[in-house]
Design a protein around this motif. Structure first.
Motif, short mmCIF file in Angstrom:
data_model
loop_
_atom_site.label_atom_id
_atom_site.label_comp_id
_atom_site.label_asym_id
_atom_site.label_seq_id
_atom_site.Cartn_x
_atom_site.Cartn_y
_atom_site.Cartn_z
N THR A 68 -33.83 -37.00 37.50
CA THR A 68 -34.19 -35.72 36.87
C THR A 68 -34.94 -35.91 35.55
N ASP A 69 -35.01 -37.16 35.06
CA ASP A 69 -35.78 -37.45 33.85
C ASP A 69 -37.26 -37.63 34.16
N SER A 70 -37.62 -37.61 35.42
CA SER A 70 -39.03 -37.74 35.82
C SER A 70 -39.82 -36.55 35.33
N GLY A 71 -41.02 -36.80 34.82
CA GLY A 71 -41.88 -35.72 34.35
C GLY A 71 -42.79 -36.16 33.23
N LEU A 72 -43.39 -35.17 32.58
CA LEU A 72 -44.38 -35.40 31.54
C LEU A 72 -43.72 -35.35 30.15
N TYR A 73 -43.89 -36.42 29.40
CA TYR A 73 -43.39 -36.53 28.03
C TYR A 73 -44.59 -36.59 27.10
N THR A 74 -44.55 -35.83 26.01
CA THR A 74 -45.63 -35.82 25.04
C THR A 74 -45.04 -36.00 23.64
N VAL A 75 -45.72 -36.81 22.84
CA VAL A 75 -45.31 -37.00 21.45
C VAL A 75 -46.45 -36.55 20.55
N MET A 82 -54.02 -33.66 17.67
CA MET A 82 -53.82 -33.86 19.10
C MET A 82 -52.61 -34.77 19.34
N PRO A 83 -52.08 -34.78 20.59
CA PRO A 83 -50.92 -35.64 20.88
C PRO A 83 -51.20 -37.11 20.58
N LEU A 84 -50.17 -37.80 20.11
CA LEU A 84 -50.27 -39.24 19.88
C LEU A 84 -50.28 -39.99 21.21
N ASN A 85 -49.47 -39.51 22.14
CA ASN A 85 -49.34 -40.17 23.43
C ASN A 85 -48.77 -39.19 24.46
N THR A 86 -49.09 -39.42 25.72
CA THR A 86 -48.55 -38.65 26.83
C THR A 86 -48.14 -39.64 27.91
N PHE A 87 -46.98 -39.41 28.49
CA PHE A 87 -46.44 -40.29 29.52
C PHE A 87 -46.03 -39.47 30.73
N ASN A 88 -46.43 -39.91 31.92
CA ASN A 88 -45.97 -39.29 33.15
C ASN A 88 -44.99 -40.27 33.78
N ILE A 89 -43.71 -39.98 33.70
CA ILE A 89 -42.65 -40.91 34.08
C ILE A 89 -42.05 -40.51 35.42
N THR A 90 -41.86 -41.51 36.28
CA THR A 90 -41.14 -41.31 37.54
C THR A 90 -39.97 -42.27 37.58
#
Length: 92
Positions: A68-75, A82-90
């Motif tokens: 359930t932690d899978s998804g898009l994370y943005t910092v 603008m965002p420092l980083n974006t992660f698409n986690i599975t």
């Protein structure tokens, strides 16, 4: 893999006093850290006791990962538009 730890990096080598680092999961604010006093706050119950913020870089560690932690994370940082980083986690 499910049950492992995962660190998401901000790309910041050292937070400044005027930094406010915000982490979102989808549209939900899940964590923030203030560079002035290193105060860390966590907001989302699903991550209860599983999030850690690095006081020097603002990087986010998720322990005991779940599918359930899978998804898009943005910092984002208060100092940059603008965002420092974006992660698409599975998590499997």
């Amino acid at each position: 893999m499910e049950g492992e730890s995962l660190t998401l990096n901000t790309g910041v080598t050292e937070m400044q006093r005027d930094d406010l680092i915000l982490w979102t999961f989808g549209l939900l604010l899940i964590a923030k850290i203030n560079g002035k006093d290193n105060k860390r706050e966590f907001y989302e119950e699903r991550f209860r006791d599983r999030l850690k913020l690095n006081h020097r870089t603002g990087s986010l560690t998720i322990t005991n990962t779940r599918t359930t932690d899978s998804g898009l994370y943005t910092v984002t940082s208060s100092r940059i538009e603008m965002p420092l980083n974006t992660f698409n986690i599975t998590v499997y």
